[in-house]
Design an enzyme around this catalytic site. Structure first.
Site, PDB file in Angstrom:
ATOM      1  N   HIS A 308      42.748  29.422  19.577  1.00  0.00           N
ATOM      2  CA  HIS A 308      41.341  29.429  19.965  1.00  0.00           C
ATOM      3  C   HIS A 308      40.603  28.364  19.166  1.00  0.00           C
ATOM      4  O   HIS A 308      40.918  28.143  17.999  1.00  0.00           O
ATOM      5  CB  HIS A 308      40.715  30.805  19.679  1.00  0.00           C
ATOM      6  CG  HIS A 308      39.455  31.027  20.432  1.00  0.00           C
ATOM      7  ND1 HIS A 308      38.233  30.607  19.972  1.00  0.00           N
ATOM      8  CD2 HIS A 308      39.241  31.580  21.644  1.00  0.00           C
ATOM      9  CE1 HIS A 308      37.314  30.912  20.861  1.00  0.00           C
ATOM     10  NE2 HIS A 308      37.890  31.489  21.890  1.00  0.00           N
ATOM     11  N   ASP A 366      43.081  36.778  26.099  1.00  0.00           N
ATOM     12  CA  ASP A 366      43.897  36.724  27.317  1.00  0.00           C
ATOM     13  C   ASP A 366      45.332  37.213  27.107  1.00  0.00           C
ATOM     14  O   ASP A 366      46.103  37.275  28.058  1.00  0.00           O
ATOM     15  CB  ASP A 366      43.927  35.287  27.858  1.00  0.00           C
ATOM     16  CG  ASP A 366      42.544  34.837  28.286  1.00  0.00           C
ATOM     17  OD1 ASP A 366      41.869  35.623  28.973  1.00  0.00           O
ATOM     18  OD2 ASP A 366      42.136  33.725  27.936  1.00  0.00           O
TER      19      ASP A 366
HETATM   20  N1  CMC Z   1      50.750  26.989  21.726  1.00  0.00           N
HETATM   21  C1  CMC Z   1      51.285  26.017  20.965  1.00  0.00           C
HETATM   22  N2  CMC Z   1      50.555  25.157  20.216  1.00  0.00           N
HETATM   23  C2  CMC Z   1      49.221  25.293  20.241  1.00  0.00           C
HETATM   24  C3  CMC Z   1      48.596  26.286  21.020  1.00  0.00           C
HETATM   25  C4  CMC Z   1      49.402  27.150  21.769  1.00  0.00           C
HETATM   26  N3  CMC Z   1      48.845  28.116  22.527  1.00  0.00           N
HETATM   27  N4  CMC Z   1      47.261  26.186  20.872  1.00  0.00           N
HETATM   28  C5  CMC Z   1      47.046  25.164  20.032  1.00  0.00           C
HETATM   29  N5  CMC Z   1      48.237  24.626  19.648  1.00  0.00           N
HETATM   30  C6  CMC Z   1      48.428  23.510  18.708  1.00  0.00           C
HETATM   31  C7  CMC Z   1      48.105  22.178  19.370  1.00  0.00           C
HETATM   32  O1  CMC Z   1      49.245  21.582  19.938  1.00  0.00           O
HETATM   33  C8  CMC Z   1      47.537  21.390  18.218  1.00  0.00           C
HETATM   34  O2  CMC Z   1      48.646  20.909  17.456  1.00  0.00           O
HETATM   35  P1  CMC Z   1      48.521  19.484  16.673  1.00  0.00           P
HETATM   36  O3  CMC Z   1      47.422  19.668  15.662  1.00  0.00           O
HETATM   37  O4  CMC Z   1      49.872  19.303  16.070  1.00  0.00           O
HETATM   38  O5  CMC Z   1      48.182  18.464  17.730  1.00  0.00           O
HETATM   39  C9  CMC Z   1      46.830  22.430  17.349  1.00  0.00           C
HETATM   40  O6  CMC Z   1      47.474  23.680  17.656  1.00  0.00           O
HETATM   41  C10 CMC Z   1      45.335  22.549  17.664  1.00  0.00           C
HETATM   42  O7  CMC Z   1      45.194  22.728  19.068  1.00  0.00           O
HETATM   43  P2  CMC Z   1      44.030  22.077  19.931  1.00  0.00           P
HETATM   44  O8  CMC Z   1      44.475  22.005  21.340  1.00  0.00           O
HETATM   45  O9  CMC Z   1      43.590  20.806  19.281  1.00  0.00           O
HETATM   46  O10 CMC Z   1      42.892  23.166  19.750  1.00  0.00           O
HETATM   47  P3  CMC Z   1      41.653  23.379  20.682  1.00  0.00           P
HETATM   48  O11 CMC Z   1      40.650  24.090  19.867  1.00  0.00           O
HETATM   49  O12 CMC Z   1      41.247  22.101  21.327  1.00  0.00           O
HETATM   50  O13 CMC Z   1      42.222  24.326  21.854  1.00  0.00           O
HETATM   51  C11 CMC Z   1      42.853  26.243  23.104  1.00  0.00           C
HETATM   52  C12 CMC Z   1      42.026  25.706  21.909  1.00  0.00           C
HETATM   53  C13 CMC Z   1      42.468  27.703  23.321  1.00  0.00           C
HETATM   54  C14 CMC Z   1      42.486  25.435  24.355  1.00  0.00           C
HETATM   55  C15 CMC Z   1      44.358  26.129  22.784  1.00  0.00           C
HETATM   56  O14 CMC Z   1      44.670  26.908  21.650  1.00  0.00           O
HETATM   57  C16 CMC Z   1      45.238  26.521  23.972  1.00  0.00           C
HETATM   58  O15 CMC Z   1      45.501  25.676  24.836  1.00  0.00           O
HETATM   59  N6  CMC Z   1      45.688  27.815  24.027  1.00  0.00           N
HETATM   60  C17 CMC Z   1      46.442  28.304  25.184  1.00  0.00           C
HETATM   61  C18 CMC Z   1      45.511  28.623  26.331  1.00  0.00           C
HETATM   62  C19 CMC Z   1      44.696  29.885  26.078  1.00  0.00           C
HETATM   63  O16 CMC Z   1      45.222  30.915  25.675  1.00  0.00           O
HETATM   64  N7  CMC Z   1      43.391  29.806  26.366  1.00  0.00           N
HETATM   65  C20 CMC Z   1      42.472  30.942  26.253  1.00  0.00           C
HETATM   66  C21 CMC Z   1      41.473  30.752  25.164  1.00  0.00           C
HETATM   67  S1  CMC Z   1      40.562  32.248  24.749  1.00  0.00           S
HETATM   68  C22 CMC Z   1      39.720  32.736  26.197  1.00  0.00           C
HETATM   69  C23 CMC Z   1      38.892  31.712  26.839  1.00  0.00           C
HETATM   70  O17 CMC Z   1      38.329  30.814  26.227  1.00  0.00           O
HETATM   71  O18 CMC Z   1      38.747  31.808  28.059  1.00  0.00           O
END
Ligand code: CMC
Length: 431
Positions: A308, A366
């Site tokens: 998140h 989720d």
């Molecule tokens: N699985 C594997 N690696 C992950 C994941 C994951 N679910 N989430 C983040 N990472 C890694 C990502 O690859 C990155 O690594 P690095 O620093 O080496 O590049 C690091 O963690 C930070 O991730 P980010 O994508 O820069 O973080 P963000 O804040 O932009 O994204 C997120 C947040 C929720 C989009 C992301 O964690 C994600 O894609 N999660 C899976 C989808 C999900 O469950 N979404 C629901 C969110 S909660 C409800 C809602 O908002 O609707």
């Protein structure tokens, strides 16, 4: 919002600029850069808004480090266990918990608006019969502006109130109709003797051919899911609603924009994607393979329902839902549900893995919601519509707050331009 005596000094090209600092009631201080471009001729750069407060708000507060979520100051776990969805709606919309009389009046107003215009039934029939319910929802909610002309004037507080009540009341009806349409069953009219969650289950699962009795355990679980998704401060879909409405667009169009944004798998679409992932994993012995894929930078696969932007600790909503999943499955007599076993083992494995520990990746809302919804009888395609109908009150509360704010102005970000500079047009035969 209080401007403190504190300020930050920016030194740029030999000049210095004082940036005032706002102190919130909770959370980090906020630098006021509104005059920066006018004074210093520079923009700030923050794709994804990781360091940007886009507005001030009094509705919802998240402490991502502690894993805390407050609505108007009340913790989400207390609301989930002690309150019910329409009371939480009142709290989000009006700022305080209602008295008994206020609640009764609010519930009556919502209940009286649950039916949709009969002509809307014809509108539905224009969609392909197997359309995804989210596709139908985006279209029909946008089309509400064609049906409810008397609540489109956003400058009139009374019309804003009517639009708010209509949206909260009609979203379950529209979501249930989208579902019925996708499976070829007749639409089911709302019932005013049922509460909000029970009525939604009735509209989704009853058929004219037989009596349908709403299981109170399931309607309580449904209500709790609604509460847990009700608002989440300035997330992508809420920011979309705010940006769309900053131009003065009507509320139905703005909420349709929010629904469109929610649909993506990084946001509300993650609940469908998460359950599909758990099914693909299938059994606990395949978990290590998927954990490795999630860690592999060359593989686009991510653990859905994990991570998140704000929570760097367990999402408090996930905690409540994990407990709810246990309760609901036990009450339905399916406590040995293989998906729940895979989910729990996947969570345990990830939380002990250095990659997830280092990046502070925890289960989010989720992760467990889909298991409960599937046990209740919903297909995966309905998970995100259920998120959308629950979040409508959050979008509407944030929209009302924004419109009533005298500082409200059109949202208009700038950019770091990296394209070509001025050049002359080249005739086609010379290219
Ligand atoms: N699985 C594997 N690696 C992950 C994941 C994951 N679910 N989430 C983040 N990472 C890694 C990502 O690859 C990155 O690594 P690095 O620093 O080496 O590049 C690091 O963690 C930070 O991730 P980010 O994508 O820069 O973080 P963000 O804040 O932009 O994204 C997120 C947040 C929720 C989009 C992301 O964690 C994600 O894609 N999660 C899976 C989808 C999900 O469950 N979404 C629901 C969110 S909660 C409800 C809602 O908002 O609707």
């Amino acid at each position: 919002m209080t401007e403190t005596q504190k300020s930050a000094t920016l030194s740029l090209n030999g000049d210095t600029y004082e940036l005032p600092i706002f102190s919130p009631t909770a959370g980090p201080d906020v630098l006021d850069i509104r005059k920066l471009y006018a004074q210093a001729g520079v923009f700030t750069y923050d794709p994804g808004f990781t360091s940007t407060a886009s507005c001030d708000s009094t509705i919802t507060y998240i402490d991502g480090g502690k894993g805390e979520l407050l609505h108007r100051g009340y913790p989400i776990d207390q609301l989930a266990s002690k309150s019910h969805y329409l009371e939480v709606c009142y709290l989000l919309l009006y700022g305080e918990l209602p008295t008994a009389a206020q609640l009764e009046d609010f519930e009556t107003r919502v209940t009286r608006h649950t039916m949709v215009h009969e002509q809307m039934h014809n509108f539905f029939r224009g969609f392909r019969r197997d359309a995804h319910p989210m596709a139908t929802l985006v279209g029909v909610v946008g089309a509400m502006s064609a049906f409810y002309h008397d609540s489109l004037d956003v400058t009139d507080p009374w019309q804003r109130e009517v639009a708010a009540i209509r949206l909260i009341a009609k979203l379950p009806t529209i979501a249930a109709m989208a579902y019925k349409y996708s499976i070829g069953q007749p639409f089911v009219y709302p019932r005013n003797d049922l509460d909000y969650a029970a009525n939604f289950l009735h509209m989704c699962f009853s058929v004219p051919a037989e009596e349908y009795h709403v299981n109170p355990i399931l309607s309580r679980a449904m209500d709790r899911i609604f509460i847990l998704h009700a608002d989440h401060e300035q997330n992508a879909s809420t920011s979309t609603v705010r940006l769309a409405s900053s131009s003065g667009a009507n509320p139905f169009a703005c909420i349709a924009a929010g629904i469109a944004c929610l649909w993506g798998p990084a946001h509300g679409g993650a609940n469908q994607a998460c359950l599909e992932m758990l099914k693909e994993i299938g059994s606990v012995d395949r978990i290590p393979e998927f954990i490795e894929r999630a860690k592999d930078k060359n593989d686009p696969f991510r653990l859905m329902g994990f991570g998140h932007r704000v929570y760097k600790n367990t999402d408090p909503r996930a905690k409540v839902l994990k407990q709810s999943a246990d309760e609901v499955l036990e009450l339905l007599g399916v406590e040995d549900n293989p998906l729940l076993q895979v989910a729990k083992e996947l969570e345990r494995t990830a939380l002990n893995d250095p990659y997830f520990i280092e990046k502070k990746l925890f289960p989010n809302v989720d992760f467990y919601s889909g298991i409960i919804l599937e046990a209740m009888g919903f297909p995966t395609s309905m998970f995100t519509p259920i998120f959308a109908l629950s979040r409508t009150v959050g979008w509407i509360s944030q929209w009302k707050e924004m419109i009533a704010d005298p500082q409200n102005k059109i949202g208009r970000p700038r950019q770091l331009y990296l394209g070509e500079t001025l050049r002359d047009y080249v005739d086609i035969e010379k290219r």
